[in-house]
Scaffold this active site. Structure first.
Site, PDB file in Angstrom:
ATOM      1  N   HIS A 262       0.828  -1.197   0.000  1.00 10.65           N
ATOM      2  CA  HIS A 262       0.000   0.000   0.000  1.00 10.65           C
ATOM      3  C   HIS A 262       0.860   1.243   0.000  1.00 10.65           C
ATOM      4  O   HIS A 262       1.912   1.270   0.629  1.00 10.65           O
ATOM      5  CB  HIS A 262      -0.951   0.029   1.207  1.00 10.65           C
ATOM      6  CG  HIS A 262      -2.097   0.936   0.973  1.00 10.65           C
ATOM      7  ND1 HIS A 262      -2.054   2.274   1.283  1.00 10.65           N
ATOM      8  CD2 HIS A 262      -3.303   0.707   0.398  1.00 10.65           C
ATOM      9  CE1 HIS A 262      -3.191   2.819   0.920  1.00 10.65           C
ATOM     10  NE2 HIS A 262      -3.967   1.908   0.382  1.00 10.65           N
ATOM     11  N   ASP A 313      -8.122  -5.207  -1.239  1.00 13.36           N
ATOM     12  CA  ASP A 313      -8.561  -6.054  -2.343  1.00 13.36           C
ATOM     13  C   ASP A 313      -8.330  -7.545  -2.122  1.00 13.36           C
ATOM     14  O   ASP A 313      -8.948  -8.371  -2.778  1.00 13.36           O
ATOM     15  CB  ASP A 313      -7.855  -5.608  -3.642  1.00 13.36           C
ATOM     16  CG  ASP A 313      -8.234  -4.199  -4.001  1.00 13.36           C
ATOM     17  OD1 ASP A 313      -9.402  -3.989  -4.325  1.00 13.36           O
ATOM     18  OD2 ASP A 313      -7.381  -3.303  -3.900  1.00 13.36           O
TER      19      ASP A 313
HETATM   20  N1  COA Z   1       4.167  -7.667  -4.161  1.00 14.56           N
HETATM   21  C1  COA Z   1       5.498  -7.732  -3.953  1.00 14.56           C
HETATM   22  N2  COA Z   1       6.248  -6.697  -3.572  1.00 14.56           N
HETATM   23  C2  COA Z   1       5.613  -5.526  -3.409  1.00 14.56           C
HETATM   24  C3  COA Z   1       4.240  -5.374  -3.598  1.00 14.56           C
HETATM   25  C4  COA Z   1       3.513  -6.502  -3.997  1.00 14.56           C
HETATM   26  N3  COA Z   1       2.194  -6.433  -4.195  1.00 14.56           N
HETATM   27  N4  COA Z   1       3.886  -4.105  -3.345  1.00 14.56           N
HETATM   28  C5  COA Z   1       5.013  -3.456  -3.006  1.00 14.56           C
HETATM   29  N5  COA Z   1       6.044  -4.319  -3.050  1.00 14.56           N
HETATM   30  C6  COA Z   1       7.426  -4.016  -2.735  1.00 14.56           C
HETATM   31  C7  COA Z   1       8.078  -3.294  -3.891  1.00 14.56           C
HETATM   32  O1  COA Z   1       8.655  -4.192  -4.811  1.00 14.56           O
HETATM   33  C8  COA Z   1       9.102  -2.458  -3.186  1.00 14.56           C
HETATM   34  O2  COA Z   1      10.166  -3.285  -2.801  1.00 14.56           O
HETATM   35  P1  COA Z   1      11.670  -2.747  -2.897  1.00 14.56           P
HETATM   36  O3  COA Z   1      11.722  -1.572  -1.954  1.00 14.56           O
HETATM   37  O4  COA Z   1      12.460  -3.922  -2.481  1.00 14.56           O
HETATM   38  O5  COA Z   1      11.850  -2.332  -4.331  1.00 14.56           O
HETATM   39  C9  COA Z   1       8.380  -2.054  -1.890  1.00 14.56           C
HETATM   40  O6  COA Z   1       7.434  -3.100  -1.639  1.00 14.56           O
HETATM   41  C10 COA Z   1       7.668  -0.714  -1.960  1.00 14.56           C
HETATM   42  O7  COA Z   1       6.740  -0.784  -3.035  1.00 14.56           O
HETATM   43  P2  COA Z   1       6.365   0.388  -4.007  1.00 14.56           P
HETATM   44  O8  COA Z   1       6.086  -0.171  -5.375  1.00 14.56           O
HETATM   45  O9  COA Z   1       7.332   1.514  -3.878  1.00 14.56           O
HETATM   46  O10 COA Z   1       5.012   0.885  -3.399  1.00 14.56           O
HETATM   47  P3  COA Z   1       4.040   1.918  -4.088  1.00 14.56           P
HETATM   48  O11 COA Z   1       3.546   2.771  -3.008  1.00 14.56           O
HETATM   49  O12 COA Z   1       4.620   2.602  -5.262  1.00 14.56           O
HETATM   50  O13 COA Z   1       2.902   0.966  -4.669  1.00 14.56           O
HETATM   51  C11 COA Z   1       1.027  -0.375  -4.803  1.00 14.56           C
HETATM   52  C12 COA Z   1       1.765   0.667  -3.967  1.00 14.56           C
HETATM   53  C13 COA Z   1      -0.332  -0.598  -4.154  1.00 14.56           C
HETATM   54  C14 COA Z   1       0.814   0.131  -6.228  1.00 14.56           C
HETATM   55  C15 COA Z   1       1.840  -1.669  -4.810  1.00 14.56           C
HETATM   56  O14 COA Z   1       1.974  -2.138  -3.496  1.00 14.56           O
HETATM   57  C16 COA Z   1       1.238  -2.726  -5.712  1.00 14.56           C
HETATM   58  O15 COA Z   1       1.455  -2.711  -6.916  1.00 14.56           O
HETATM   59  N6  COA Z   1       0.450  -3.699  -5.153  1.00 14.56           N
HETATM   60  C17 COA Z   1      -0.159  -4.705  -5.951  1.00 14.56           C
HETATM   61  C18 COA Z   1      -1.430  -4.189  -6.576  1.00 14.56           C
HETATM   62  C19 COA Z   1      -2.517  -3.995  -5.561  1.00 14.56           C
HETATM   63  O16 COA Z   1      -2.796  -4.840  -4.738  1.00 14.56           O
HETATM   64  N7  COA Z   1      -3.176  -2.845  -5.666  1.00 14.56           N
HETATM   65  C20 COA Z   1      -4.251  -2.474  -4.783  1.00 14.56           C
HETATM   66  C21 COA Z   1      -3.829  -1.318  -3.962  1.00 14.56           C
HETATM   67  S1  COA Z   1      -5.012  -0.931  -2.696  1.00 14.56           S
END
Ligand code: COA
Length: 376
Positions: A262, A313
């Site tokens: 998140h 979700d």
């Molecule tokens: N699975 C695996 N690793 C994840 C992850 C996931 N769903 N979500 C975040 N991470 C990891 C990232 O790879 C990153 O790791 P690193 O620091 O080693 O590179 C770290 O956690 C931080 O993630 P980041 O992508 O910077 O977070 P964000 O704030 O940009 O993205 C989301 C937030 C929600 C977009 C992201 O967590 C995601 O894509 N989740 C999956 C989709 C989802 O469930 N969306 C619904 C959101 S309510």
């Protein structure tokens, strides 16, 4: 300052784009709607109470709730030309595409299109809160070649949504699940779709345009589209004993696990405990139990490796599956609840009356020599 120089906050992370009184997402794992902790609302109020709270900024009394419920039911019926338009849509289109188009079409059917007063906007919000679920139910019924149903007076708004979607009298246990789920999905600070709605509203465009923007934004799998992907993954895993190999395989390849992570929460999403409770205690199917067992294992593995938690979700997908909602309708159902938050934010944005228009850092070229087309 150098030409084009700007400080870029990539992804607008932690940027406060405006003030709001509607909801507060506390990174430590709390969520407030108009100052009420969601833990004090879920299971204690019905969804229309929360929808009323969001758009009127206060909880209704009994009479106001009854009137609101009656207004919602009265607004649920769609104009015939919208039903015809849904019927004409190819069944291969994703339901979110159809929903986006039909919400836009609602704007054409607005009986008070030129009235932008606060009272008209509240009526418009009520209409949207009522009709987004009906559009979703209508798309589903038409896909199944089943009759499109009109709302019935003896059912509440939430019961009518279930009835118009499934075609059978709503059961109490299912209605309880739907109230809780819709409350949990109703609002969530400046999430991407809400922000999209507010940007559109900030140009003084109409509420239907703003909600259409929000629906297009919710659709993406990094936002509301994640639930459908969660169920694809759970189905793809197959048996519970395959969870470990499957999830570790994805993590080894640095792939994202849908339904995890998140932008704001640094602790567990406060909605997760409610959803876990819903699927554990209110859904009584063998399939739900098996999905829950898989989900528990996935949670353990992902937390162990990445120290991240499930978001809304993840278990919402299991709850919707328990309601017999097919996975391509998960995001439309999410939109059916989030529309109350979206409309509340649109009204608040009109009140704030400021154009949301960020700048960007230009990193392209300057002073390129222009060459006429015949010489290129
Ligand atoms: N699975 C695996 N690793 C994840 C992850 C996931 N769903 N979500 C975040 N991470 C990891 C990232 O790879 C990153 O790791 P690193 O620091 O080693 O590179 C770290 O956690 C931080 O993630 P980041 O992508 O910077 O977070 P964000 O704030 O940009 O993205 C989301 C937030 C929600 C977009 C992201 O967590 C995601 O894509 N989740 C999956 C989709 C989802 O469930 N969306 C619904 C959101 S309510």
């Amino acid at each position: 300052m150098k030409k084009g120089e700007r400080v870029v906050v990539r992804g607008l992370r932690d940027v406060a784009a405006a003030e709001t009184k509607i909801s507060f997402v506390e990174p430590k794992g709390e969520l407030y709607y108009l100052g009420y902790n969601i833990d004090d609302l879920v299971g204690k109020v019905v969804y229309p109470e929360v929808a009323y709270l969001l758009i009127h900024k206060r909880l209704p009394n009994q009479q106001e709730l009854e009137e609101f419920n009656a207004n919602l039911i009265a607004e649920m019926k769609l104009p015939d030309r919208m039903i015809d338009s849904i019927r004409a849509t190819p069944k291969r289109c994703h339901p979110m595409d159809v929903l986006r188009t039909e919400v836009s079409r609602l704007g054409e059917c607005d009986p008070e299109n030129n009235d932008l007063s606060e009272a008209a906007n509240l009526r418009r919000a009520t209409r949207l809160i009522a009709r987004v679920p009906t559009i979703v139910a209508t798309i589903y019924r038409i896909r199944l070649d089943k009759p499109v149903l009109a709302p019935r007076e003896e059912y509440s708004f939430t019961e009518n949504f279930l009835y118009m979607f499934k075609g059978s009298p709503p059961e109490k246990a299912e209605t309880d699940v739907l109230h809780r789920l819709m409350i949990l999905q109703a609002d969530h600070g400046f999430n991407a779709s809400t922000f999209a709605a507010r940007v559109t509203a900030s140009t003084n465009s109409d509420m239907y345009s703003a909600i259409t923007s929000a629906i297009g934004t919710l659709k993406g799998p990094l936002h509301g589209g994640a639930g459908e992907k969660v169920m694809e993954m759970l189905d793809d895993i197959g048996l519970e004993e395959h969870v470990e190999e499957y999830i570790k395989g994805l993590l080894d390849e640095n792939k994202k696990i849908m339904g995890f992570g998140h932008r704001v929460y640094k602790a567990e999403d406060p909605r997760t405990k409610h959803l876990r409770g819903i699927v554990r205690n209110l859904c009584f199917r063998d399939r739900t139990t098996s999905l829950c067992n898989k989900c528990n294992k996935i949670e353990e593995i992902v937390h162990d490796r990445k120290k991240i938690y499930p978001n809304l979700d993840f278990y919402a997908a299991v709850a919707m599956d328990a309601l017999d909602v097919p996975k391509e309708f998960f995001t439309p159902l999410f939109a059916s609840s989030r529309v109350s938050g979206w409309t509340a934010h649109v009204i608040e944005q009109y009140e704030d009356a400021v154009l949301l228009r960020p700048s960007s850092k230009y990193i392209g070229a300057f002073d390129r020599k222009f060459v006429p087309i015949e010489k290129r």
